[in-house]
Design a protein around this motif. Sequence first.
Motif, short mmCIF file in Angstrom:
data_model
loop_
_atom_site.label_atom_id
_atom_site.label_comp_id
_atom_site.label_asym_id
_atom_site.label_seq_id
_atom_site.Cartn_x
_atom_site.Cartn_y
_atom_site.Cartn_z
N TYR A 223 0.97 -1.30 0.09
CA TYR A 223 -0.05 0.13 0.01
C TYR A 223 0.97 1.21 0.08
O TYR A 223 2.04 1.15 0.43
CB TYR A 223 -0.83 0.13 1.32
N LEU A 224 0.35 2.20 -0.57
CA LEU A 224 0.84 3.66 -0.48
C LEU A 224 -0.12 4.24 0.83
O LEU A 224 -1.23 4.48 0.54
CB LEU A 224 0.85 4.44 -1.61
N SER A 225 0.84 5.03 1.64
CA SER A 225 0.22 5.49 2.77
C SER A 225 0.82 6.84 3.07
O SER A 225 2.20 7.06 2.96
CB SER A 225 0.24 4.51 4.17
N ASP A 226 0.05 7.76 3.85
CA ASP A 226 0.83 8.91 4.06
C ASP A 226 1.55 9.10 5.43
O ASP A 226 1.88 10.09 6.19
CB ASP A 226 -0.39 10.22 4.14
N ASP A 227 1.03 7.76 6.19
CA ASP A 227 1.73 7.51 7.28
C ASP A 227 2.19 5.89 7.42
O ASP A 227 2.21 5.05 6.46
CB ASP A 227 1.01 7.96 8.64
N ALA A 228 2.75 5.49 8.65
CA ALA A 228 3.11 4.26 8.76
C ALA A 228 2.08 3.45 9.36
O ALA A 228 2.32 2.16 9.71
CB ALA A 228 4.31 4.21 9.86
N MET A 229 1.18 3.83 9.54
CA MET A 229 -0.21 2.97 10.06
C MET A 229 -1.12 2.41 8.67
O MET A 229 -1.57 3.27 8.07
CB MET A 229 -0.96 3.67 11.07
N SER A 266 2.76 13.81 -3.49
CA SER A 266 4.21 14.07 -3.35
C SER A 266 4.06 14.44 -1.84
O SER A 266 3.14 14.19 -1.08
CB SER A 266 4.02 15.50 -3.87
N GLY A 267 5.40 14.40 -1.28
CA GLY A 267 5.71 14.62 0.06
C GLY A 267 6.19 13.28 0.82
O GLY A 267 6.54 12.28 -0.04
N LYS A 268 6.04 13.37 2.04
CA LYS A 268 6.62 12.06 2.62
C LYS A 268 5.53 10.98 2.78
O LYS A 268 4.30 11.38 3.26
CB LYS A 268 7.14 12.53 4.08
N MET A 269 5.68 9.91 2.19
CA MET A 269 4.73 8.81 2.28
C MET A 269 5.67 7.58 2.69
O MET A 269 6.61 7.67 2.85
CB MET A 269 4.25 8.58 0.83
N HIS A 270 4.68 6.51 2.92
CA HIS A 270 5.21 5.16 3.13
C HIS A 270 4.63 4.24 2.31
O HIS A 270 3.48 4.31 1.71
CB HIS A 270 4.62 4.92 4.60
N LEU A 271 5.56 3.24 2.04
CA LEU A 271 5.08 1.96 1.62
C LEU A 271 4.72 1.00 2.75
O LEU A 271 5.58 0.83 3.45
CB LEU A 271 6.32 1.22 0.46
N ILE A 272 3.55 0.25 2.79
CA ILE A 272 3.29 -0.81 3.71
C ILE A 272 3.11 -2.22 3.03
O ILE A 272 2.48 -2.17 2.25
CB ILE A 272 2.04 -0.19 4.34
N LEU A 273 3.95 -2.78 3.56
CA LEU A 273 3.76 -4.53 3.03
C LEU A 273 2.89 -5.37 4.04
O LEU A 273 3.13 -5.36 5.42
CB LEU A 273 5.02 -5.03 2.73
N GLN A 283 -4.61 -17.38 11.28
CA GLN A 283 -3.30 -16.88 12.29
C GLN A 283 -3.90 -16.50 13.49
O GLN A 283 -4.97 -15.71 13.45
CB GLN A 283 -2.66 -15.73 11.51
N PRO A 284 -2.92 -16.47 14.43
CA PRO A 284 -3.63 -16.06 15.95
C PRO A 284 -3.58 -14.51 15.79
O PRO A 284 -4.36 -13.85 16.38
CB PRO A 284 -2.40 -16.75 16.92
N SER A 285 -2.68 -13.88 15.07
CA SER A 285 -2.69 -12.62 14.75
C SER A 285 -2.05 -12.14 13.64
O SER A 285 -1.50 -12.85 12.91
CB SER A 285 -1.82 -11.72 16.02
N PHE A 286 -2.17 -10.83 13.27
CA PHE A 286 -1.53 -10.24 11.98
C PHE A 286 -0.45 -9.38 12.08
O PHE A 286 -0.20 -8.55 11.09
CB PHE A 286 -2.58 -9.78 11.06
N THR A 287 -0.26 -9.08 13.47
CA THR A 287 0.82 -8.07 13.79
C THR A 287 2.11 -8.27 13.06
O THR A 287 2.65 -7.29 12.70
CB THR A 287 0.81 -8.02 15.25
N ALA A 288 2.74 -9.31 13.13
CA ALA A 288 3.97 -9.79 12.64
C ALA A 288 4.24 -9.60 10.91
O ALA A 288 5.25 -9.27 10.53
CB ALA A 288 4.42 -11.05 13.08
N GLY A 289 2.98 -9.56 10.56
CA GLY A 289 3.17 -9.69 8.93
C GLY A 289 2.62 -8.12 8.44
O GLY A 289 2.09 -8.01 7.06
N VAL A 290 3.15 -7.15 9.18
CA VAL A 290 2.84 -5.72 8.60
C VAL A 290 4.23 -5.14 8.81
O VAL A 290 4.89 -5.06 9.65
CB VAL A 290 1.76 -5.00 9.06
N ALA A 291 4.86 -4.48 7.85
CA ALA A 291 6.02 -3.41 7.72
C ALA A 291 5.81 -2.39 6.93
O ALA A 291 5.40 -2.50 5.76
CB ALA A 291 7.18 -4.39 7.36
#
Length: 294
Positions: A223-229, A266-273, A283-291
């Motif tokens: 994903y392309l995101s304007d923050d890290a979340m 434009s500007g500061k963006m994030h790629l989120i995998l 899966q018991p959770s999906f927290t480890a599968g996001v960066a």
Amino acid sequence: MPTKRDNLVLTAAFGGAIALHAMLLPWVGTAVGRVDNDQAIDLAVTSVDAPAFATAGSTILSNARAGELRAGRQMHYSNFDRRDALWLSRNRAYDGSDALLGSVQMAGISDELASRLDLAIPRIEAILPEDADGPYWLIHEADVEQQIPDRDRANNTRSVPLFIDGPQTPELAIEQFNAPDRAAPGGSVLIDFTINNIGEGWAADALVFEDDSTPAHWSDRVYLSDDAMLDETDLPLRSIDRFAPLAPGDAYRHDSVELAIPRGVSGKMHLILVADAGQVLDQPSFTAGVAAHP
């Protein structure tokens, strides 16, 4: 009292009998061999129909077909009973470590039916082990107690794959995620990433095994995101499909994955995998599968 002439006659007759026996011996041997060949039975399992995916502890039904590759007309197939068995194996070849799931006893059948290929075998109902997990093979073995004088037992077994979804759960974790720090609007970038299964169970989507013509899968998405979340406002750039099951402790890698950057950003963006973005795995959770990468 025999005369000398009588002895000569007996000697000649005995010699002739030996010569005749020598002449007839090859023909007799050939004839006996032909009878033995006519009487031999070759039982072969020609197909096995069973589910490709099942849950541990569930009940499955297996249907098989068998026939003779060469009919044993003179052996009278109806004289022989046999027992067929269904085994659960970690590989497609039967060995002593395989688990017996069930069996069926079959009475002798008529010579007419025996000479036909693909004769249906009564289905075997089997309960899978509660702790089974991952890829297995179902092996149908005909005449497991070798009650039939079979000329070739190599074709008495046939195996089909079975994936068992066990009580253990997988967990995908992003081990590496490499991407450039800058990109141009309307351009593209190359990324690479590695995903590891840190859980105790196999990762597999049941739908992968239900329809080979349109196999399902799980998808890793960027994903392309304007923050890290990650949230619903983020823009999906690309999905990368994963079809093969993943064992505990194993990993897979994608190199040189191209992402198209949309115009007008434009500007500061994030790629989120996100690993398994559709959350099809148990899966018991999906927290480890996001960066996230800035």
